[in-house]
Design an enzyme around this catalytic site. Structure first.
Site, PDB file in Angstrom:
ATOM      1  N   PHE A  13      26.322  36.371   4.485  1.00 38.86           N
ATOM      2  CA  PHE A  13      25.710  37.414   3.662  1.00 38.86           C
ATOM      3  C   PHE A  13      24.744  36.802   2.631  1.00 38.86           C
ATOM      4  O   PHE A  13      23.520  36.991   2.696  1.00 38.86           O
ATOM      5  CB  PHE A  13      26.840  38.222   3.009  1.00 38.86           C
ATOM      6  CG  PHE A  13      26.454  38.979   1.790  1.00 38.86           C
ATOM      7  CD1 PHE A  13      25.409  39.895   1.816  1.00 38.86           C
ATOM      8  CD2 PHE A  13      27.144  38.801   0.587  1.00 38.86           C
ATOM      9  CE1 PHE A  13      25.051  40.594   0.669  1.00 38.86           C
ATOM     10  CE2 PHE A  13      26.802  39.502  -0.542  1.00 38.86           C
ATOM     11  CZ  PHE A  13      25.742  40.394  -0.509  1.00 38.86           C
ATOM     12  N   ASN A  34      28.852  27.745  11.192  1.00 40.93           N
ATOM     13  CA  ASN A  34      29.729  27.719  12.377  1.00 40.93           C
ATOM     14  C   ASN A  34      30.003  29.145  12.872  1.00 40.93           C
ATOM     15  O   ASN A  34      30.803  29.343  13.776  1.00 40.93           O
ATOM     16  CB  ASN A  34      31.050  26.987  12.087  1.00 40.93           C
ATOM     17  CG  ASN A  34      31.963  27.772  11.155  1.00 40.93           C
ATOM     18  OD1 ASN A  34      31.552  28.770  10.554  1.00 40.93           O
ATOM     19  ND2 ASN A  34      33.210  27.342  11.032  1.00 40.93           N
ATOM     20  N   ASP A  58      30.230  22.737  12.217  1.00 41.29           N
ATOM     21  CA  ASP A  58      31.352  23.013  11.324  1.00 41.29           C
ATOM     22  C   ASP A  58      31.329  21.982  10.200  1.00 41.29           C
ATOM     23  O   ASP A  58      31.378  20.766  10.462  1.00 41.29           O
ATOM     24  CB  ASP A  58      32.668  22.922  12.104  1.00 41.29           C
ATOM     25  CG  ASP A  58      33.807  23.493  11.296  1.00 41.29           C
ATOM     26  OD1 ASP A  58      33.932  23.123  10.107  1.00 41.29           O
ATOM     27  OD2 ASP A  58      34.564  24.307  11.843  1.00 41.29           O
ATOM     28  N   THR A  92      37.480  23.480   4.622  1.00 34.64           N
ATOM     29  CA  THR A  92      36.047  23.791   4.484  1.00 34.64           C
ATOM     30  C   THR A  92      35.597  23.521   3.055  1.00 34.64           C
ATOM     31  O   THR A  92      34.542  22.930   2.819  1.00 34.64           O
ATOM     32  CB  THR A  92      35.783  25.262   4.857  1.00 34.64           C
ATOM     33  OG1 THR A  92      36.125  25.435   6.236  1.00 34.64           O
ATOM     34  CG2 THR A  92      34.329  25.648   4.644  1.00 34.64           C
ATOM     35  N   TYR A 145      41.776  29.542  -1.302  1.00 31.03           N
ATOM     36  CA  TYR A 145      40.380  29.745  -1.722  1.00 31.03           C
ATOM     37  C   TYR A 145      40.184  29.265  -3.158  1.00 31.03           C
ATOM     38  O   TYR A 145      39.304  28.447  -3.434  1.00 31.03           O
ATOM     39  CB  TYR A 145      40.047  31.222  -1.579  1.00 31.03           C
ATOM     40  CG  TYR A 145      38.622  31.607  -1.913  1.00 31.03           C
ATOM     41  CD1 TYR A 145      37.577  31.367  -1.015  1.00 31.03           C
ATOM     42  CD2 TYR A 145      38.309  32.248  -3.118  1.00 31.03           C
ATOM     43  CE1 TYR A 145      36.266  31.742  -1.312  1.00 31.03           C
ATOM     44  CE2 TYR A 145      37.003  32.624  -3.418  1.00 31.03           C
ATOM     45  CZ  TYR A 145      35.989  32.373  -2.516  1.00 31.03           C
ATOM     46  OH  TYR A 145      34.701  32.754  -2.825  1.00 31.03           O
ATOM     47  N   TYR A 159      31.409  13.103  -8.221  1.00 34.56           N
ATOM     48  CA  TYR A 159      30.258  12.467  -7.551  1.00 34.56           C
ATOM     49  C   TYR A 159      29.097  12.326  -8.535  1.00 34.56           C
ATOM     50  O   TYR A 159      28.334  11.366  -8.465  1.00 34.56           O
ATOM     51  CB  TYR A 159      29.805  13.284  -6.328  1.00 34.56           C
ATOM     52  CG  TYR A 159      30.461  12.841  -5.045  1.00 34.56           C
ATOM     53  CD1 TYR A 159      31.742  13.250  -4.698  1.00 34.56           C
ATOM     54  CD2 TYR A 159      29.793  11.999  -4.162  1.00 34.56           C
ATOM     55  CE1 TYR A 159      32.340  12.845  -3.516  1.00 34.56           C
ATOM     56  CE2 TYR A 159      30.379  11.592  -2.975  1.00 34.56           C
ATOM     57  CZ  TYR A 159      31.654  12.007  -2.665  1.00 34.56           C
ATOM     58  OH  TYR A 159      32.238  11.594  -1.494  1.00 34.56           O
TER      59      TYR A 159
HETATM   60  P1  NAD Z   1      30.105  35.000   4.055  1.00 30.75           P
HETATM   61  O1  NAD Z   1      31.464  34.943   4.643  1.00 30.75           O
HETATM   62  O2  NAD Z   1      29.189  36.101   4.474  1.00 30.75           O
HETATM   63  O3  NAD Z   1      29.317  33.634   4.311  1.00 30.75           O
HETATM   64  C1  NAD Z   1      29.945  32.399   4.470  1.00 30.75           C
HETATM   65  C2  NAD Z   1      29.244  31.662   5.612  1.00 30.75           C
HETATM   66  O4  NAD Z   1      29.844  30.369   5.773  1.00 30.75           O
HETATM   67  C3  NAD Z   1      29.400  32.379   6.953  1.00 30.75           C
HETATM   68  O5  NAD Z   1      28.159  32.455   7.604  1.00 30.75           O
HETATM   69  C4  NAD Z   1      30.395  31.508   7.714  1.00 30.75           C
HETATM   70  O6  NAD Z   1      30.235  31.598   9.129  1.00 30.75           O
HETATM   71  C5  NAD Z   1      30.071  30.121   7.157  1.00 30.75           C
HETATM   72  N1  NAD Z   1      31.179  29.175   7.274  1.00 30.75           N
HETATM   73  C6  NAD Z   1      32.482  29.367   6.947  1.00 30.75           C
HETATM   74  N2  NAD Z   1      33.195  28.252   7.201  1.00 30.75           N
HETATM   75  C7  NAD Z   1      32.310  27.315   7.679  1.00 30.75           C
HETATM   76  C8  NAD Z   1      32.455  25.974   8.141  1.00 30.75           C
HETATM   77  N3  NAD Z   1      33.643  25.350   8.155  1.00 30.75           N
HETATM   78  N4  NAD Z   1      31.331  25.345   8.587  1.00 30.75           N
HETATM   79  C9  NAD Z   1      30.127  25.963   8.589  1.00 30.75           C
HETATM   80  N5  NAD Z   1      29.944  27.240   8.180  1.00 30.75           N
HETATM   81  C10 NAD Z   1      31.033  27.903   7.730  1.00 30.75           C
HETATM   82  O7  NAD Z   1      30.275  34.999   2.473  1.00 30.75           O
HETATM   83  P2  NAD Z   1      29.220  35.153   1.293  1.00 30.75           P
HETATM   84  O8  NAD Z   1      29.590  36.329   0.526  1.00 30.75           O
HETATM   85  O9  NAD Z   1      27.846  35.029   1.813  1.00 30.75           O
HETATM   86  O10 NAD Z   1      29.575  33.891   0.397  1.00 30.75           O
HETATM   87  C11 NAD Z   1      28.799  32.697   0.435  1.00 30.75           C
HETATM   88  C12 NAD Z   1      29.363  31.698  -0.558  1.00 30.75           C
HETATM   89  O11 NAD Z   1      29.307  32.248  -1.877  1.00 30.75           O
HETATM   90  C13 NAD Z   1      30.808  31.306  -0.301  1.00 30.75           C
HETATM   91  O12 NAD Z   1      30.976  29.933  -0.559  1.00 30.75           O
HETATM   92  C14 NAD Z   1      31.581  32.128  -1.306  1.00 30.75           C
HETATM   93  O13 NAD Z   1      32.777  31.496  -1.681  1.00 30.75           O
HETATM   94  C15 NAD Z   1      30.596  32.202  -2.469  1.00 30.75           C
HETATM   95  N6  NAD Z   1      30.859  33.390  -3.280  1.00 30.75           N
HETATM   96  C16 NAD Z   1      30.514  34.626  -2.838  1.00 30.75           C
HETATM   97  C17 NAD Z   1      30.806  35.747  -3.619  1.00 30.75           C
HETATM   98  C18 NAD Z   1      30.438  37.143  -3.185  1.00 30.75           C
HETATM   99  O14 NAD Z   1      30.802  38.096  -3.882  1.00 30.75           O
HETATM  100  N7  NAD Z   1      29.709  37.352  -2.119  1.00 30.75           N
HETATM  101  C19 NAD Z   1      31.470  35.587  -4.837  1.00 30.75           C
HETATM  102  C20 NAD Z   1      31.828  34.307  -5.241  1.00 30.75           C
HETATM  103  C21 NAD Z   1      31.504  33.211  -4.468  1.00 30.75           C
END
Ligand code: NAD
Ligand code: UDP
Length: 311
Positions: A13, A34, A58, A92, A145, A159
């Site tokens: 997203f 992935n 991945d 992850t 998480y 780092y």
């Molecule tokens: P999302 O689930 O739509 O996107 C996460 C993406 O990471 C997906 O495309 C998924 O396929 C990929 N992914 C997951 N595990 C993986 C792996 N091992 N290797 C490669 N790709 C992998 O979620 P999002 O809402 O787009 O969130 C993106 C980031 O922002 C995340 O790290 C999330 O923790 C952080 N975040 C989002 C929100 C929110 O409200 N949307 C809030 C706080 C933090």
């Protein structure tokens, strides 16, 4: 200046919106995913562009690439998805961070971590400021998480201190908008899909718990500002919309905007569900000259239009 930019989780997203912006700015964008929760559908429109490349990988496994900047977003974000395989979620977050920080160290890239308001757990301080250390259960269902993301922050700062890696840490609060997965279980996608199909709206608990929702365009703008900000400001920084609302108010708003016949029903509150959440964004205003521009009702209308096209 054109940069080569890696976005892990780029087919998700938030990641796909970031890809859109950085491709439009003329950078060479490498989208790594992935496809666990993201999908090609989110970035199909970019596939023919000469400055866009898709890598299926991945993040738990190391990868060698030549890049100038890394946005590390790979990690499922919705409770249903990150609890589906909690051990994998920790891997992850932790191994993914180690692999990306190792890469950044080798090629001298700047790296931004998508951290989260979950760092604060069920906060005892309100609204949450960056210097609050949080109230997190180490052994609950959300811990894979929360603790995974906390450990990733630790790794980023170690780092930085130990290897001089140029880091940025952004604590993202609830963000919403088009391309949220319709079945990922997050509250906004759930309520909109339920309202558009006239099903019951499932409020967990009594709906008095609060969240503060930020529209995706505001968030991607903030992430890019943070990445491009001065090197002596590495964060952590809260990014989110301080406009707090209860989950019951949200349900009522979505019913009104969709003119739905749905009824609100109440279901048990999930374990460790934070009672209140609202960012203090004073630092973002001061350091990045950023604050959200899209109001909840406006962002909600745009998001509802997107979901109308899906259901
Ligand atoms: P999302 O689930 O739509 O996107 C996460 C993406 O990471 C997906 O495309 C998924 O396929 C990929 N992914 C997951 N595990 C993986 C792996 N091992 N290797 C490669 N790709 C992998 O979620 P999002 O809402 O787009 O969130 C993106 C980031 O922002 C995340 O790290 C999330 O923790 C952080 N975040 C989002 C929100 C929110 O409200 N949307 C809030 C706080 C933090
Ligand atoms: N929630 C709800 N009904 C749903 C989905 C979620 O009432 O169908 C509640 C959930 O219990 C939480 C809030 O909405 O209090 C936000 O949940 P979400 O999973 O979107 O994000 P997070 O809890 O990670 O902030």
């Amino acid at each position: 200046m054109q940069k080569r930019i890696l976005i892990t989780g780029g087919a998700g997203f938030l990641g796909s919106h970031l890809c859109d912006r950085l491709v439009a700015e003329g950078h060479e964008v490498l989208c790594l995913d992935n496809f666990f929760t993201g999908g090609k559908v989110n970035i199909t429109h970019l596939l023919g562009r000469p400055n866009f490349e898709l890598i299926r990988h991945d993040l738990v496994q190391p990868i060698f690439l030549e890049v100038d900047e890394i946005y590390n977003l790979a990690c499922p974000a919705s409770p249903i998805h990150y609890q589906y395989n909690p051990v994998k979620t920790v891997k992850t977050n932790v191994m993914g961070a180690i692999n990306m920080l190792g890469l950044a160290k080798r090629v001298k890239a700047k790296i931004l971590q998508a951290s989260t308001s979950e760092i604060y757990g069920n906060p005892a301080v309100h609204p949450q400021k960056e210097d609050y250390w949080g109230n997190v259960n180490t052994i609950g269902l959300r811990s894979c998480y929360d603790e995974g993301k906390r450990c990733a922050e630790t790794l980023f700062f170690d780092y930085h201190r130990q290897n001089k890696v140029n880091i940025r840490v952004a604590r993202i609060f609830n963000t919403y908008g088009p391309r949220m997965h319709p079945r990922d279980g997050r509250v906004i996608s759930n309520f909109i899909v339920q309202a558009l199909t006239n099903q019951d709206i499932t409020v967990y608990g009594d709906g008095s718990q609060t969240r503060s929702f930020c529209y995706v365009d505001d968030m991607t703008r903030a992430l890019i500002l943070m990445m491009n900000g001065p090197d002596d400001f590495i964060g952590p920084i809260n990014l989110g919309n301080p406009d707090e609302c209860s989950i019951l108010q949200l349900a009522e708003m979505i019913i009104r905007l969709t003119r739905s016949r749905s009824k609100i029903i109440f279901k048990p509150l999930p374990q460790d569900d934070p009672i209140r959440r609202c960012p203090d964004i004073t630092l973002a205003k001061e350091k990045l000259n950023w604050e959200p521009e899209v109001e909840l009702e406006e962002g909600m209308k745009r998001t509802i239009e997107y979901f109308r096209g899906l259901v």
